[in-house]
Design a protein around this motif. Structure first.
Motif, mmCIF file in Angstrom:
data_model
loop_
_atom_site.group_PDB
_atom_site.id
_atom_site.type_symbol
_atom_site.label_atom_id
_atom_site.label_comp_id
_atom_site.label_asym_id
_atom_site.label_seq_id
_atom_site.Cartn_x
_atom_site.Cartn_y
_atom_site.Cartn_z
ATOM 1 N N ALA A 139 9.242 58.635 -39.122
ATOM 2 C CA ALA A 139 10.477 58.291 -38.411
ATOM 3 C C ALA A 139 11.137 59.510 -37.772
ATOM 4 N N THR A 140 11.645 59.311 -36.562
ATOM 5 C CA THR A 140 12.367 60.373 -35.853
ATOM 6 C C THR A 140 13.778 59.940 -35.476
ATOM 7 N N SER A 141 14.195 58.758 -35.934
ATOM 8 C CA SER A 141 15.531 58.249 -35.624
ATOM 9 C C SER A 141 15.950 57.291 -36.731
ATOM 10 N N THR A 142 17.233 56.949 -36.737
ATOM 11 C CA THR A 142 17.723 55.985 -37.727
ATOM 12 C C THR A 142 17.027 54.645 -37.559
ATOM 13 N N TYR A 143 16.847 54.239 -36.311
ATOM 14 C CA TYR A 143 16.152 52.969 -36.064
ATOM 15 C C TYR A 143 14.750 52.984 -36.685
ATOM 16 N N GLU A 144 14.017 54.071 -36.470
ATOM 17 C CA GLU A 144 12.676 54.160 -37.030
ATOM 18 C C GLU A 144 12.707 54.301 -38.549
ATOM 19 N N ASN A 145 13.697 55.021 -39.084
ATOM 20 C CA ASN A 145 13.858 55.084 -40.541
ATOM 21 C C ASN A 145 13.850 53.684 -41.140
ATOM 22 N N LEU A 146 14.664 52.823 -40.568
ATOM 23 C CA LEU A 146 14.839 51.487 -41.134
ATOM 24 C C LEU A 146 13.686 50.556 -40.774
ATOM 25 N N LEU A 147 13.130 50.712 -39.584
ATOM 26 C CA LEU A 147 11.990 49.889 -39.185
ATOM 27 C C LEU A 147 10.771 50.192 -40.057
ATOM 28 N N PHE A 148 10.432 51.467 -40.200
ATOM 29 C CA PHE A 148 9.242 51.831 -40.972
ATOM 30 C C PHE A 148 9.450 51.593 -42.470
ATOM 31 N N SER A 149 10.677 51.762 -42.947
ATOM 32 C CA SER A 149 10.960 51.455 -44.351
ATOM 33 C C SER A 149 10.825 49.958 -44.607
ATOM 34 N N GLN A 150 11.219 49.161 -43.620
ATOM 35 C CA GLN A 150 11.076 47.714 -43.741
ATOM 36 C C GLN A 150 9.608 47.315 -43.850
ATOM 37 N N GLU A 151 8.745 48.009 -43.122
ATOM 38 C CA GLU A 151 7.312 47.724 -43.206
ATOM 39 C C GLU A 151 6.775 48.039 -44.602
ATOM 40 N N ILE A 152 7.258 49.120 -45.204
ATOM 41 C CA ILE A 152 6.865 49.442 -46.579
ATOM 42 C C ILE A 152 7.353 48.349 -47.522
#
Length: 218
Positions: A139-152
């Motif tokens: 992740a390189t942004s808050t959006y990606e933090n939450l998107l990629f964490s959601q995938e986990i």
């Protein structure tokens, strides 16, 4: 026959041209004033909304706590990131969640660890079992933090989460989580004793504005 010589400032052509320029400038000036006023009002609203973010009350037990990344200082979490980690660690020890997701990519090419790896190392050093920490390293942004964490979360059949970050960052994080379809995401927010709030809240107003524009147009 009489000849009339007009001075430089008295030419009818010049006077008419000046009036036309004046009439042309007034709407532009009004538009600029309106634009500046609207911008100031929006900034005031955004700051008010950012300041309203608070830890969910009561904070219920969740499947996982997601600690949002922040900058690394070399191989170690920065002081600001340690505040998020320490607060997440506190909630973990209180039994608010059995698993922790740490999220964040590589800050600089020369760094040895991503934010996620640095955060995991810190938590393990503080006594959290390795199998209780799930890493997200891209992740390189808050959006990606939450998107990629959601995938986990989906891969581990986890459905509820407490999002852990600083108070000034909570509103945008919560809105992004809602946009991504998190089910009633909770917030665990900590105040900072090491960060300049004038600087970080100013930046957050810009980031929040960008987020709202993305919502509007995308």
């Amino acid at each position: 026959m009489e000849w009339y010589v007009y001075g430089k400032g008295s030419s009818p052509i010049r006077r008419a041209s000046g009036r036309r320029r004046s009439r042309f400038k007034r709407p532009i000036l009004r538009a600029l004033i309106i634009l500046v006023a609207a911008g100031l009002l929006w900034c005031a609203y955004a700051l008010w909304n950012i300041n309203r973010a608070a830890t969910t009350e009561p904070l219920k037990k969740a499947d996982v706590g997601i600690i949002l990344g922040m900058s690394m200082w070399g191989d170690q979490p920065s002081p600001g990131l340690r505040e998020r980690l320490d607060y997440g660690l506190k909630l973990y020890k209180e039994g608010k969640f059995p698993l922790i997701i740490v999220s964040g990519g590589l800050d600089r090419p020369e760094y040895k660890f991503t934010e996620g790896q640095g955060m995991r190392n810190y938590l393990v050093q503080q006594g959290v079992p390795e199998n209780a920490v799930l890493m997200e390293n891209e992740a390189t942004s808050t959006y990606e933090n939450l998107l990629f964490s959601q995938e986990i979360m989906k891969s581990k059949n986890l459905s509820s989460a407490i999002i852990i970050t600083h108070s000034y960052h909570g509103r945008r994080a919560q809105e992004i989580a809602g946009q991504l379809g998190y089910v009633q995401p909770e917030l665990g927010l900590t105040e900072s004793k090491v960060l300049s709030m004038a600087r970080h809240k100013s930046r957050e107003v810009l980031a929040y504005t960008k987020w709202k524009l993305q919502q509007l147009f995308l």
